[in-house]
Design a protein around this motif. Structure first.
Motif, PDB file in Angstrom:
ATOM      1  N   VAL A 223       0.847  -1.198   0.000  1.00 26.68           N
ATOM      2  CA  VAL A 223       0.000   0.000   0.000  1.00 26.68           C
ATOM      3  C   VAL A 223       0.881   1.246   0.000  1.00 26.68           C
ATOM      4  N   GLN A 224       1.922   1.251   0.821  1.00 26.52           N
ATOM      5  CA  GLN A 224       2.833   2.398   0.875  1.00 26.52           C
ATOM      6  C   GLN A 224       3.528   2.599  -0.463  1.00 26.52           C
ATOM      7  N   GLN A 225       3.930   1.523  -1.115  1.00 32.41           N
ATOM      8  CA  GLN A 225       4.581   1.624  -2.418  1.00 32.41           C
ATOM      9  C   GLN A 225       3.619   2.158  -3.464  1.00 32.41           C
ATOM     10  N   ALA A 226       2.371   1.687  -3.423  1.00 34.65           N
ATOM     11  CA  ALA A 226       1.363   2.165  -4.374  1.00 34.65           C
ATOM     12  C   ALA A 226       1.117   3.655  -4.184  1.00 34.65           C
ATOM     13  N   GLU A 227       1.056   4.110  -2.920  1.00 29.23           N
ATOM     14  CA  GLU A 227       0.876   5.539  -2.657  1.00 29.23           C
ATOM     15  C   GLU A 227       2.073   6.337  -3.146  1.00 29.23           C
ATOM     16  N   ALA A 228       3.266   5.824  -2.940  1.00 27.88           N
ATOM     17  CA  ALA A 228       4.479   6.505  -3.403  1.00 27.88           C
ATOM     18  C   ALA A 228       4.505   6.579  -4.929  1.00 27.88           C
ATOM     19  N   ASP A 229       4.087   5.502  -5.592  1.00 30.29           N
ATOM     20  CA  ASP A 229       4.042   5.495  -7.055  1.00 30.29           C
ATOM     21  C   ASP A 229       3.026   6.507  -7.567  1.00 30.29           C
ATOM     22  N   GLU A 230       1.870   6.582  -6.899  1.00 33.25           N
ATOM     23  CA  GLU A 230       0.839   7.536  -7.304  1.00 33.25           C
ATOM     24  C   GLU A 230       1.348   8.966  -7.143  1.00 33.25           C
ATOM     25  N   GLU A 231       2.041   9.240  -6.049  1.00 36.42           N
ATOM     26  CA  GLU A 231       2.588  10.573  -5.825  1.00 36.42           C
ATOM     27  C   GLU A 231       3.629  10.917  -6.877  1.00 36.42           C
ATOM     28  N   ALA A 232       4.484   9.970  -7.223  1.00 31.40           N
ATOM     29  CA  ALA A 232       5.520  10.214  -8.230  1.00 31.40           C
ATOM     30  C   ALA A 232       4.885  10.525  -9.580  1.00 31.40           C
ATOM     31  N   VAL A 233       3.841   9.798  -9.920  1.00 33.88           N
ATOM     32  CA  VAL A 233       3.155  10.042 -11.189  1.00 33.88           C
ATOM     33  C   VAL A 233       2.535  11.433 -11.181  1.00 33.88           C
ATOM     34  N   GLY A 234       1.930  11.827 -10.067  1.00 31.42           N
ATOM     35  CA  GLY A 234       1.307  13.138  -9.970  1.00 31.42           C
ATOM     36  C   GLY A 234       2.309  14.258 -10.127  1.00 31.42           C
ATOM     37  N   TRP A 235       3.423  14.188  -9.412  1.00 32.70           N
ATOM     38  CA  TRP A 235       4.438  15.225  -9.527  1.00 32.70           C
ATOM     39  C   TRP A 235       5.134  15.153 -10.870  1.00 32.70           C
ATOM     40  N   GLU A 236       5.169  13.984 -11.478  1.00 34.21           N
ATOM     41  CA  GLU A 236       5.740  13.838 -12.822  1.00 34.21           C
ATOM     42  C   GLU A 236       4.942  14.677 -13.820  1.00 34.21           C
ATOM     43  N   ALA A 237       3.629  14.765 -13.609  1.00 31.16           N
ATOM     44  CA  ALA A 237       2.780  15.566 -14.500  1.00 31.16           C
ATOM     45  C   ALA A 237       3.086  17.056 -14.375  1.00 31.16           C
ATOM     46  N   VAL A 238       3.614  17.470 -13.235  1.00 27.24           N
ATOM     47  CA  VAL A 238       3.927  18.876 -12.993  1.00 27.24           C
ATOM     48  C   VAL A 238       5.303  19.243 -13.548  1.00 27.24           C
ATOM     49  N   ARG A 239       6.150  18.262 -13.695  1.00 33.65           N
ATOM     50  CA  ARG A 239       7.554  18.494 -14.073  1.00 33.65           C
ATOM     51  C   ARG A 239       7.734  19.355 -15.327  1.00 33.65           C
ATOM     52  N   ASP A 240       6.928  19.160 -16.348  1.00 35.12           N
ATOM     53  CA  ASP A 240       7.100  19.882 -17.612  1.00 35.12           C
ATOM     54  C   ASP A 240       6.269  21.168 -17.694  1.00 35.12           C
ATOM     55  N   LEU A 241       5.599  21.515 -16.620  1.00 30.52           N
ATOM     56  CA  LEU A 241       4.786  22.733 -16.620  1.00 30.52           C
ATOM     57  C   LEU A 241       5.665  23.953 -16.342  1.00 30.52           C
TER      58      LEU A 241
END
Length: 89
Positions: free
Chosen positions: A6-24
């Motif tokens: 569960v912790q890994q899934a939450e960490a992966d979700e957070e990484a994906v979310g911030w990944e979307a912000v990276r190119d903004l």
């Protein structure tokens, strides 16, 4: 599912979310970070916190909404205003 899964899934979700912000644009990144620390703010509060012009904040919020990392809703206190929340945890 174990606790570590569960912790890994939450960490992966957070990484994906911030990944979307990276190119903004930098203004969108700043607005996202301010929302991360303040949970919910109006556009005028964001302009005050970031020291960015209201037009720049509006543009940043539009870009963040397009990337699906910011949610907005009408304010119960003042229906003319929208309250913005970061969807990344």
């Amino acid at each position: 599912m174990s606790t570590s899964d569960v912790q890994q899934a939450e960490a992966d979700e957070e990484a994906v979310g911030w990944e979307a912000v990276r190119d903004l644009p930098p203004s969108a990144k700043l607005v996202a970070k301010v929302l991360e620390y303040n949970e919910t703010l109006t556009q005028s509060q964001l302009a005050e916190e970031t020291l960015l012009p209201p037009r720049t904040v509006r543009y940043a919020l539009n870009r963040l909404e397009e990337a699906d990392v910011v949610a907005s809703r009408f304010s119960f206190a003042d229906a003319r205003k929208r309250i913005y929340t970061l969807r990344i945890e």
